[in-house]
Design an enzyme around this catalytic site. Structure first.
Site, mmCIF file in Angstrom:
data_model
loop_
_atom_site.group_PDB
_atom_site.id
_atom_site.type_symbol
_atom_site.label_atom_id
_atom_site.label_comp_id
_atom_site.label_asym_id
_atom_site.label_seq_id
_atom_site.Cartn_x
_atom_site.Cartn_y
_atom_site.Cartn_z
ATOM 1 C CG ASP A 9 71.986 17.845 -9.030
ATOM 2 O OD1 ASP A 9 72.588 18.084 -8.220
ATOM 3 O OD2 ASP A 9 70.816 18.456 -9.306
ATOM 4 C CG ASP A 60 68.104 16.787 -3.922
ATOM 5 O OD1 ASP A 60 67.424 15.719 -3.783
ATOM 6 O OD2 ASP A 60 69.067 16.979 -2.974
#
Length: 185
Positions: free
Chosen positions: A17, A19
């Site tokens: 991922d 953020d």
């Protein structure tokens, strides 16, 4: 039809991922598309090390327009990411974006997803490692360093990554998922 239609050059695939996992980006409310970008401590070292063992995919729930400039800055002069997936690659499930690993085109027993939000990989929980969120404030954050050590062990000792994740469950909880920082003892 899978997103990737040709064989992986590495034994395993690592899906990361963006953020609050690899970076923190705080938007400046006065200027759209401007803000403060901070890389999680140990990011370059982590990516360099993981590249030895894993095909690396960054999979964000953000748009391509938002994510590409940040991912380009992470890579700078080094190509870490073999593929990039965005919001349009996720599915909407219970009003949020879910990253369905079965659509990627790699065997599930060879894929690990690392995300700060377990609901993002809820369809393949056994493939997921939850990492504590990074908000850009903890300069002593060691989650990526600890995660890298665990992922190296999984790559060297397991054929099915899900068995490795289960085997290192306590280490993951204590060193990667929790808010514990070695330097804050």
């Amino acid at each position: 039809m899978p997103y990737i239609n040709y064989p992986c050059k590495k034994k395993f695939t690592l899906i990361l991922d963006l953020d609050e996992t690899l970076i923190s980006f705080k938007i400046d409310n006065k200027q759209e598309n401007k803000g403060i970008l901070k890389f999680r401590p140990g990011l370059d070292e982590f990516l360099q090390n993981m590249k030895k063992f894993y095909e690396i995919i960054v999979f964000t729930s953000a748009t391509k327009q938002y994510a590409d400039p940040i991912e380009n800055e992470i890579e700078n002069n080094v190509k870490y990411f073999d593929f990039r997936f965005y919001r349009q690659h996720a599915i909407v499930y219970d009003n949020y974006f879910v990253k369905d690993l079965s659509r990627i085109g790699r065997p599930l027993d060879k894929m690990i997803i690392v995300d700060n939000m377990p609901r993002n990989y809820k369809l393949q929980k056994e493939n997921g490692i939850m990492i504590k969120p990074y908000w850009g404030e903890d300069e002593y954050d060691t989650a990526l360093i600890s995660l890298g050590e665990i992922l190296n062990k999984i790559a060297c000792n397991f054929n099915d990554v899900r068995e490795g994740i289960l085997f290192y469950k306590d280490d993951i909880l204590n060193q990667v998922s929790s808010n514990f920082s070695k330097t804050q003892k």
